[in-house]
Design a protein around this motif. Structure first.
Motif, PDB file in Angstrom:
ATOM      1  N   VAL A  51      52.458  65.195 129.363  1.00  0.00           N
ATOM      2  CA  VAL A  51      53.182  66.108 130.257  1.00  0.00           C
ATOM      3  C   VAL A  51      53.691  67.319 129.483  1.00  0.00           C
ATOM      4  N   SER A  52      54.137  67.111 128.259  1.00  0.00           N
ATOM      5  CA  SER A  52      54.589  68.233 127.428  1.00  0.00           C
ATOM      6  C   SER A  52      53.461  69.245 127.225  1.00  0.00           C
ATOM      7  N   ILE A  53      52.270  68.729 126.926  1.00  0.00           N
ATOM      8  CA  ILE A  53      51.109  69.613 126.767  1.00  0.00           C
ATOM      9  C   ILE A  53      50.805  70.342 128.070  1.00  0.00           C
ATOM     10  N   SER A  54      50.867  69.626 129.190  1.00  0.00           N
ATOM     11  CA  SER A  54      50.566  70.222 130.491  1.00  0.00           C
ATOM     12  C   SER A  54      51.562  71.321 130.846  1.00  0.00           C
ATOM     13  N   ILE A  55      52.846  71.085 130.544  1.00  0.00           N
ATOM     14  CA  ILE A  55      53.870  72.100 130.838  1.00  0.00           C
ATOM     15  C   ILE A  55      53.640  73.345 129.989  1.00  0.00           C
ATOM     16  N   PHE A  74      43.771  70.843 118.740  1.00  0.00           N
ATOM     17  CA  PHE A  74      43.735  69.591 117.983  1.00  0.00           C
ATOM     18  C   PHE A  74      44.903  69.512 117.000  1.00  0.00           C
ATOM     19  N   LEU A  75      45.140  70.588 116.268  1.00  0.00           N
ATOM     20  CA  LEU A  75      46.194  70.586 115.257  1.00  0.00           C
ATOM     21  C   LEU A  75      47.577  70.458 115.894  1.00  0.00           C
ATOM     22  N   ILE A  76      47.806  71.214 116.963  1.00  0.00           N
ATOM     23  CA  ILE A  76      49.101  71.142 117.655  1.00  0.00           C
ATOM     24  C   ILE A  76      49.326  69.735 118.202  1.00  0.00           C
ATOM     25  N   SER A  77      48.305  69.152 118.807  1.00  0.00           N
ATOM     26  CA  SER A  77      48.419  67.807 119.383  1.00  0.00           C
ATOM     27  C   SER A  77      48.652  66.760 118.300  1.00  0.00           C
ATOM     28  N   MET A  78      47.965  66.906 117.174  1.00  0.00           N
ATOM     29  CA  MET A  78      48.101  65.934 116.090  1.00  0.00           C
ATOM     30  C   MET A  78      49.515  65.959 115.514  1.00  0.00           C
ATOM     31  N   VAL A  79      50.016  67.154 115.204  1.00  0.00           N
ATOM     32  CA  VAL A  79      51.352  67.275 114.612  1.00  0.00           C
ATOM     33  C   VAL A  79      52.424  66.880 115.623  1.00  0.00           C
ATOM     34  N   GLY A  80      52.280  67.359 116.856  1.00  0.00           N
ATOM     35  CA  GLY A  80      53.262  67.043 117.887  1.00  0.00           C
ATOM     36  C   GLY A  80      53.332  65.559 118.181  1.00  0.00           C
ATOM     37  N   SER A  81      52.185  64.890 118.253  1.00  0.00           N
ATOM     38  CA  SER A  81      52.175  63.446 118.527  1.00  0.00           C
ATOM     39  C   SER A  81      52.784  62.664 117.370  1.00  0.00           C
ATOM     40  N   ALA A  82      52.549  63.115 116.140  1.00  0.00           N
ATOM     41  CA  ALA A  82      53.114  62.425 114.975  1.00  0.00           C
ATOM     42  C   ALA A  82      54.638  62.496 114.990  1.00  0.00           C
ATOM     43  N   LEU A 121      43.456  60.602 115.979  1.00  0.00           N
ATOM     44  CA  LEU A 121      43.016  60.143 117.295  1.00  0.00           C
ATOM     45  C   LEU A 121      43.801  60.827 118.404  1.00  0.00           C
ATOM     46  N   PHE A 122      45.120  60.976 118.198  1.00  0.00           N
ATOM     47  CA  PHE A 122      45.942  61.654 119.200  1.00  0.00           C
ATOM     48  C   PHE A 122      45.604  63.142 119.270  1.00  0.00           C
ATOM     49  N   GLY A 123      45.192  63.721 118.161  1.00  0.00           N
ATOM     50  CA  GLY A 123      44.741  65.112 118.180  1.00  0.00           C
ATOM     51  C   GLY A 123      43.521  65.279 119.063  1.00  0.00           C
ATOM     52  N   CYS A 124      42.576  64.351 118.953  1.00  0.00           N
ATOM     53  CA  CYS A 124      41.386  64.369 119.820  1.00  0.00           C
ATOM     54  C   CYS A 124      41.773  64.164 121.281  1.00  0.00           C
ATOM     55  N   ALA A 125      42.764  63.289 121.499  1.00  0.00           N
ATOM     56  CA  ALA A 125      43.231  63.055 122.866  1.00  0.00           C
ATOM     57  C   ALA A 125      43.836  64.326 123.459  1.00  0.00           C
ATOM     58  N   GLY A 126      44.544  65.103 122.625  1.00  0.00           N
ATOM     59  CA  GLY A 126      45.119  66.360 123.095  1.00  0.00           C
ATOM     60  C   GLY A 126      44.048  67.346 123.538  1.00  0.00           C
ATOM     61  N   VAL A 127      42.955  67.414 122.791  1.00  0.00           N
ATOM     62  CA  VAL A 127      41.835  68.288 123.162  1.00  0.00           C
ATOM     63  C   VAL A 127      41.247  67.847 124.505  1.00  0.00           C
ATOM     64  N   PHE A 128      41.106  66.530 124.672  1.00  0.00           N
ATOM     65  CA  PHE A 128      40.567  65.996 125.921  1.00  0.00           C
ATOM     66  C   PHE A 128      41.488  66.314 127.099  1.00  0.00           C
ATOM     67  N   ILE A 129      42.794  66.205 126.867  1.00  0.00           N
ATOM     68  CA  ILE A 129      43.751  66.493 127.939  1.00  0.00           C
ATOM     69  C   ILE A 129      43.695  67.959 128.343  1.00  0.00           C
ATOM     70  N   PHE A 131      41.339  70.327 127.943  1.00  0.00           N
ATOM     71  CA  PHE A 131      40.098  70.882 128.470  1.00  0.00           C
ATOM     72  C   PHE A 131      39.466  70.061 129.597  1.00  0.00           C
ATOM     73  N   LYS A 132      39.848  68.777 129.717  1.00  0.00           N
ATOM     74  CA  LYS A 132      39.214  67.937 130.731  1.00  0.00           C
ATOM     75  C   LYS A 132      40.204  67.312 131.706  1.00  0.00           C
ATOM     76  N   LEU A 133      41.170  66.567 131.162  1.00  0.00           N
ATOM     77  CA  LEU A 133      42.043  65.759 132.020  1.00  0.00           C
ATOM     78  C   LEU A 133      43.034  66.599 132.801  1.00  0.00           C
ATOM     79  N   TYR A 134      43.689  67.565 132.142  1.00  0.00           N
ATOM     80  CA  TYR A 134      44.672  68.390 132.836  1.00  0.00           C
ATOM     81  C   TYR A 134      44.066  69.158 134.013  1.00  0.00           C
ATOM     82  N   PRO A 135      42.936  69.844 133.856  1.00  0.00           N
ATOM     83  CA  PRO A 135      42.354  70.540 135.009  1.00  0.00           C
ATOM     84  C   PRO A 135      42.039  69.596 136.173  1.00  0.00           C
TER      85      PRO A 135
END
Length: 266
Positions: A51-55, A74-82, A121-129, A131-135
């Motif tokens: 949700v944070s990424i979506s906002i 990827f980098l933002i998602s990886m650092v943010g998730s950590a 892995l969470f960085g990859c998940a952020g990319v998926f969210i 470009f794919k899941l959020y839309p």
């Protein structure tokens, strides 16, 4: 309206995170692993992160930026998730003396709370969210009438609140359970030691063995007597890191062993 929409997203993301965690852990452990902090099939940490990424995407129109790069997401998602994962683990441990995941056996981990493989892995998940899941989720929820979104959100809030209350009730009983067990063990050991003399062979060893035996028996009786829903919530705990000044470490270890045994017996 917008808060209701975000909350629906939070539940959807949390459920998808629970599905991922459960499938992954079940496959790697080769046995059913019902993951998550709460009693129900959701992992709130995934929901909060997604949700944070979506906002951020909505507020900054980040998704449509012409210079958007996959590696940046990827980098933002990886650092943010950590950061989120470390803080969540630390808060849960401070509040409940327990932890629900442990990366100590994985490379490049920090206090067992985070590790490089999981963060990648969470960085990859952020990319998926992004470009794919959020839309996909955004397009489906915007097509739902506002009044329906409000109703769905209120219903999900009620279920989530009940789940959170049930789990919190189970976890807050840990200190009470530990205190009752400690008092019971101390009373039993006073009686047991009074029937021994220091001249008897293996005095110290017999005392230690009896203490472990009675503590294990006591915890098994106590945990089986609590609410079955509470016991199932406690069984998801992966381990304890208690305040040993308040209750002895050996009691927490015995409690964890009892919960593990009950989980296997089912």
């Amino acid at each position: 309206m917008i808060i209701s929409r975000y909350f629906v997203w939070f539940i959807v993301y949390s459920f998808l995170g629970w599905c991922f965690e459960t499938v992954y852990c079940t496959a790697t452990q080769r046995q059913w692993a019902n993951r998550g902090f709460l009693y129900g099939p959701i992992c709130p940490i995934y929901g909060c992160g997604a949700v944070s990424i979506s906002i951020i995407i909505e507020l900054s129109d980040f998704r449509h930026a012409p210079d958007l790069k996959v590696w940046q997401v990827f980098l933002i998602s990886m650092v943010g998730s950590a950061i989120m994962e470390y803080l969540t683990s630390w808060v849960l441990e401070k509040w409940f003396h327990a932890y629900w995941w442990d990366y100590s056996d994985l490379p490049l981990n920090v206090n067992g709370r985070i590790c490089l493989p999981a963060s990648l892995l969470f960085g990859c998940a952020g990319v998926f969210i992004v470009f794919k899941l959020y839309p996909l989720i955004s397009s489906h929820t915007t097509s739902i009438p506002p009044l329906a979104i409000e109703g769905i959100s209120l219903g999900l809030m009620a279920v989530f609140a009940a789940d959170f209350t049930l789990t919190l009730s189970a976890l807050t009983r840990l200190d009470a359970l530990m205190k009752a067990a400690e008092e019971s063990v101390n009373q039993h050991m006073e009686l047991f030691v009074s029937n021994l003399t220091e001249r008897q062979l293996g005095f110290s060893q017999r005392v230690a063995e009896e203490k472990r035996r009675f503590a294990r028996q006591n915890f098994e009786r106590m945990t089986r007597s609590i609410n079955p829903s509470h016991r199932r919530a406690l069984s998801r705990i992966k381990g304890f890191r208690p305040n040993v000044q308040k209750h002895p470490r050996e009691y927490w270890d015995t409690l964890f062993e009892t919960l593990k045994k009950q989980r296997k017996d089912k």
